[in-house]
Motif scaffolding. Structure first.
Motif, PDB file in Angstrom:
ATOM      1  N   GLU A 209       0.836  -1.208   0.000  1.00 54.67           N
ATOM      2  CA  GLU A 209       0.000   0.000   0.000  1.00 54.67           C
ATOM      3  C   GLU A 209       0.867   1.252   0.000  1.00 54.67           C
ATOM      4  OE1 GLU A 209      -3.404   0.439   2.668  1.00 54.67           O
ATOM      5  OE2 GLU A 209      -3.130  -1.676   3.188  1.00 54.67           O
ATOM      6  N   MET A 210       1.908   1.249   0.828  1.00 52.79           N
ATOM      7  CA  MET A 210       2.807   2.394   0.892  1.00 52.79           C
ATOM      8  C   MET A 210       3.516   2.600  -0.443  1.00 52.79           C
ATOM      9  SD  MET A 210       4.358   1.654   4.717  1.00 52.79           S
ATOM     10  CE  MET A 210       5.403   3.118   4.844  1.00 52.79           C
ATOM     11  N   ALA A 211       3.900   1.497  -1.092  1.00 57.88           N
ATOM     12  CA  ALA A 211       4.542   1.599  -2.405  1.00 57.88           C
ATOM     13  C   ALA A 211       3.590   2.234  -3.409  1.00 57.88           C
ATOM     14  CB  ALA A 211       4.995   0.225  -2.879  1.00 57.88           C
ATOM     15  N   GLY A 212       2.310   1.881  -3.322  1.00 53.78           N
ATOM     16  CA  GLY A 212       1.322   2.481  -4.209  1.00 53.78           C
ATOM     17  C   GLY A 212       1.167   3.967  -4.005  1.00 53.78           C
ATOM     18  N   ALA A 213       1.488   4.439  -2.791  1.00 52.59           N
ATOM     19  CA  ALA A 213       1.398   5.873  -2.478  1.00 52.59           C
ATOM     20  C   ALA A 213       2.689   6.617  -2.791  1.00 52.59           C
ATOM     21  CB  ALA A 213       1.040   6.058  -1.008  1.00 52.59           C
ATOM     22  N   GLY A 214       3.725   5.884  -3.240  1.00 46.76           N
ATOM     23  CA  GLY A 214       4.970   6.549  -3.630  1.00 46.76           C
ATOM     24  C   GLY A 214       6.180   6.206  -2.792  1.00 46.76           C
ATOM     25  N   LEU A 215       6.106   5.176  -1.933  1.00 47.23           N
ATOM     26  CA  LEU A 215       7.264   4.777  -1.130  1.00 47.23           C
ATOM     27  C   LEU A 215       8.477   4.553  -2.029  1.00 47.23           C
ATOM     28  CD1 LEU A 215       8.087   3.887   1.836  1.00 47.23           C
ATOM     29  CD2 LEU A 215       7.692   1.540   1.035  1.00 47.23           C
ATOM     30  N   ASP A 216       9.632   5.018  -1.581  1.00 45.53           N
ATOM     31  CA  ASP A 216      10.849   4.923  -2.387  1.00 45.53           C
ATOM     32  C   ASP A 216      11.768   3.776  -1.992  1.00 45.53           C
ATOM     33  OD1 ASP A 216      10.816   7.501  -4.121  1.00 45.53           O
ATOM     34  OD2 ASP A 216      10.305   8.202  -2.105  1.00 45.53           O
ATOM     35  N   GLY A 217      11.710   3.339  -0.734  1.00 50.10           N
ATOM     36  CA  GLY A 217      12.663   2.315  -0.322  1.00 50.10           C
ATOM     37  C   GLY A 217      12.266   1.616   0.957  1.00 50.10           C
ATOM     38  N   ARG A 232      14.178 -11.120   3.637  1.00 52.58           N
ATOM     39  CA  ARG A 232      12.759 -10.947   3.320  1.00 52.58           C
ATOM     40  C   ARG A 232      12.502  -9.591   2.675  1.00 52.58           C
ATOM     41  NH1 ARG A 232       7.971 -10.281   7.902  1.00 52.58           N
ATOM     42  NH2 ARG A 232       6.349  -9.465   6.490  1.00 52.58           N
ATOM     43  N   TYR A 233      13.049  -8.554   3.284  1.00 48.07           N
ATOM     44  CA  TYR A 233      12.746  -7.211   2.785  1.00 48.07           C
ATOM     45  C   TYR A 233      13.569  -6.853   1.552  1.00 48.07           C
ATOM     46  CZ  TYR A 233       9.697  -6.714   6.746  1.00 48.07           C
ATOM     47  OH  TYR A 233       8.665  -6.899   7.628  1.00 48.07           O
ATOM     48  N   ARG A 234      14.737  -7.430   1.388  1.00 45.20           N
ATOM     49  CA  ARG A 234      15.466  -7.215   0.126  1.00 45.20           C
ATOM     50  C   ARG A 234      14.696  -7.842  -1.037  1.00 45.20           C
ATOM     51  NH1 ARG A 234      20.220  -4.739   0.393  1.00 45.20           N
ATOM     52  NH2 ARG A 234      21.359  -4.712   2.378  1.00 45.20           N
ATOM     53  N   ALA A 235      14.136  -9.017  -0.827  1.00 50.40           N
ATOM     54  CA  ALA A 235      13.327  -9.647  -1.874  1.00 50.40           C
ATOM     55  C   ALA A 235      12.103  -8.800  -2.192  1.00 50.40           C
ATOM     56  CB  ALA A 235      12.916 -11.052  -1.433  1.00 50.40           C
ATOM     57  N   MET A 236      11.491  -8.225  -1.158  1.00 51.85           N
ATOM     58  CA  MET A 236      10.329  -7.370  -1.373  1.00 51.85           C
ATOM     59  C   MET A 236      10.712  -6.098  -2.122  1.00 51.85           C
ATOM     60  SD  MET A 236       7.617  -5.900   1.429  1.00 51.85           S
ATOM     61  CE  MET A 236       7.549  -7.533   2.156  1.00 51.85           C
ATOM     62  N   ALA A 237      11.852  -5.514  -1.764  1.00 54.09           N
ATOM     63  CA  ALA A 237      12.304  -4.307  -2.457  1.00 54.09           C
ATOM     64  C   ALA A 237      12.516  -4.597  -3.947  1.00 54.09           C
ATOM     65  CB  ALA A 237      13.590  -3.785  -1.826  1.00 54.09           C
ATOM     66  N   ARG A 238      13.129  -5.735  -4.252  1.00 54.43           N
ATOM     67  CA  ARG A 238      13.326  -6.093  -5.662  1.00 54.43           C
ATOM     68  C   ARG A 238      11.980  -6.249  -6.365  1.00 54.43           C
ATOM     69  NH1 ARG A 238      17.482  -9.296  -3.396  1.00 54.43           N
ATOM     70  NH2 ARG A 238      16.118 -11.137  -3.362  1.00 54.43           N
ATOM     71  N   ARG A 239      11.056  -6.931  -5.712  1.00 56.42           N
ATOM     72  CA  ARG A 239       9.750  -7.184  -6.330  1.00 56.42           C
ATOM     73  C   ARG A 239       8.985  -5.898  -6.597  1.00 56.42           C
ATOM     74  NH1 ARG A 239       4.798  -8.081  -3.936  1.00 56.42           N
ATOM     75  NH2 ARG A 239       5.704  -8.393  -1.861  1.00 56.42           N
ATOM     76  N   LEU A 240       9.103  -4.930  -5.691  1.00 56.35           N
ATOM     77  CA  LEU A 240       8.349  -3.686  -5.813  1.00 56.35           C
ATOM     78  C   LEU A 240       9.127  -2.574  -6.498  1.00 56.35           C
ATOM     79  CD1 LEU A 240       6.696  -3.633  -2.260  1.00 56.35           C
ATOM     80  CD2 LEU A 240       5.643  -4.324  -4.425  1.00 56.35           C
ATOM     81  N   GLY A 241      10.375  -2.857  -6.881  1.00 56.16           N
ATOM     82  CA  GLY A 241      11.185  -1.835  -7.542  1.00 56.16           C
ATOM     83  C   GLY A 241      11.620  -0.724  -6.609  1.00 56.16           C
ATOM     84  N   LEU A 242      11.828  -1.039  -5.324  1.00 57.09           N
ATOM     85  CA  LEU A 242      12.208  -0.041  -4.332  1.00 57.09           C
ATOM     86  C   LEU A 242      13.694  -0.134  -4.010  1.00 57.09           C
ATOM     87  CD1 LEU A 242       9.199  -0.472  -1.862  1.00 57.09           C
ATOM     88  CD2 LEU A 242       9.419   1.160  -3.756  1.00 57.09           C
TER      89      LEU A 242
END
Length: 280
Positions: A209-217, A232-242
Motif C-alpha cells: 500500500e505504501m509503495a502504491g502511495a509513492g514509497l521509495d525504499g 525478506r525485505y530485500r526480496a520485497m524491495a526487488r519485487r516492488l522496484g524499491l
C-alpha cells in the motif's frame, strides 16, 4: 575512496546522546562519506549538522524519522530531502511533538500509579527540553533503580507497546505519511520494518500500500532485525522496484556499543535513491 553511507542516526534533538556536532565528528572519524540525520519527528538539529559538516564532510542527507500508526502499532517512515519550509509537513511534525509531550506526561502518571518513583520533570531534563521519546522515560526508570537497563523498561509491565504504562500515540496512517512526505518534495523509506509487531515485521500488504502511495525504499538491513528479516525485505524491495537501504540507527551511547557506521547502505543503492530525488 569507496563511499560509506549511514542513512539513519539520531542526535540530542530526539533520543540520541550526541549533539549534531558530535555526531558529525564521529561520522568523520569513522570514515563515513554520507550521513543522514534523522531525528524523531523533528528537523530542528539539521542546521547544526550542516554547519558542522561544512569543513571536511561528510555529506549530510537531511532527514526525519516520521511517526505513523496502523492498527495500534507504530510504523516509522524515514523522510529524506524534504522541503524543510513545507508548512503542512512542519505542522504535522509539531503536532507529533506535542503528542509526544502529552504521552510522556501520561506515561509518567501511569508509572507513578504503579508505584515507580520517577517524575516528568526529570524526564524533561533528560530530554534537555527537546522532543520527548520513550527512551528518555526508560532512562529515568534506570536512574530510579526500577530497571537495570533502558531495554529492560520496554516490557509488558512497563512501557512496551501495549504495556501497563503504555499510552497510545496519535499519528497518521503510514500511507498518509508517505503521501505527506512526497507532497513536501521528499523521499520515503520505511524504517526497520523487521522490528514491527515483536519481530513479525510490517505486513507485506502494508508495504505494498505504501509503495502504491509513492514509497521509495525499505530499510532492509538494521542492527536489531531478527534473523531472516533482511533477506525478506530485500526480496520485497526487488519485487516492488524499491531501493534497499541499510543503516545503523545510531542513538549514541544510549545503546552499547555506539554503532554509527556498523550497518551501511550499498553505494549503488544510494545512487538509485539519489536518482529518485532528481526524478522527483
Amino acid at each position: 575512496m569507496a563511499a560509506v553511507i549511514d542513512l539513519h542516526a539520531h542526535t540530542t534533538f530526539s533520543d540520541g546522546t550526541f549533539t549534531p556536532e558530535e555526531l558529525v565528528a564521529l561520522a568523520r572519524e569513522r570514515g563515513l562519506t554520507v550521513l543522514a540525520v534523522t531525528d524523531h519527528d523533528s528537523t530542528e538539529g539539521l542546521a547544526r549538522a550542516f554547519a558542522a559538516a561544512t569543513d571536511g564532510g561528510p555529506e549530510i542527507v537531511p532527514g526525519v524519522e516520521f511517526s505513523a500508526v496502523r492498527d495500534g502499532h507504530g510504523i516509522h517512515v524515514l523522510a529524506y530531502w524534504v522541503d524543510l519550509d513545507d508548512q503542512d509537513f512542519q505542522a504535522e511534525l509539531r503536532r507529533l511533538r506535542d503528542d509526544r509531550f502529552a504521552r510522556g506526561e501520561a506515561t509518567v502518571r501511569k508509572l507513578q500509579e504503579l508505584g515507580h518513583p520517577i517524575t516528568f520533570e526529570r524526564v524533561r531534563e533528560i530530554a534537555e527540553g527537546k522532543n520527548i521519546v520513550r527512551p528518555h522515560i526508560a532512562q529515568a526508570l534506570v536512574e530510579a533503580g526500577v530497571v537495570d537497563t533502558i531495554e529492560d523498561a520496554f516490557t509488558p509491565e512497563l512501557i512496551k507497546d501495549g504495556g501497563r504504562a503504555y499510552v497510545e500515540k496519535h499519528a497518521l496512517d503510514p500511507v498518509d505519511a508517505v503521501r505527506l512526505i512526497k507532497r513536501a518534495g521528499g523521499l520515503a523509506v520505511v524504517a526497520h520494518p523487521g522490528l514491527h509487531r515483536e519481530g513479525l515485521g510490517v505486513p507485506d500488504e502494508v508495504i505494498e500500500e505504501m509503495a502504491g502511495a509513492g514509497l521509495d525504499g525499505i530499510e532492509c538491513a538494521h542492527p536489531d532485525h531478527p534473523p531472516g528479516a533482511e533477506a525478506r525485505y530485500r526480496a520485497m524491495a526487488r519485487r516492488l522496484g524499491l531501493v534497499a537501504t541499510g543503516s545503523s540507527d545510531c542513538h549514541g551511547t544510549r545503546f552499547d556499543p555506539v554503532r554509527l557506521g556498523s550497518v551501511t547502505t550499498d553505494p549503488a543503492e544510494f545512487e538509485r535513491l539519489r536518482a529518485r530525488r532528481s526524478a522527483a
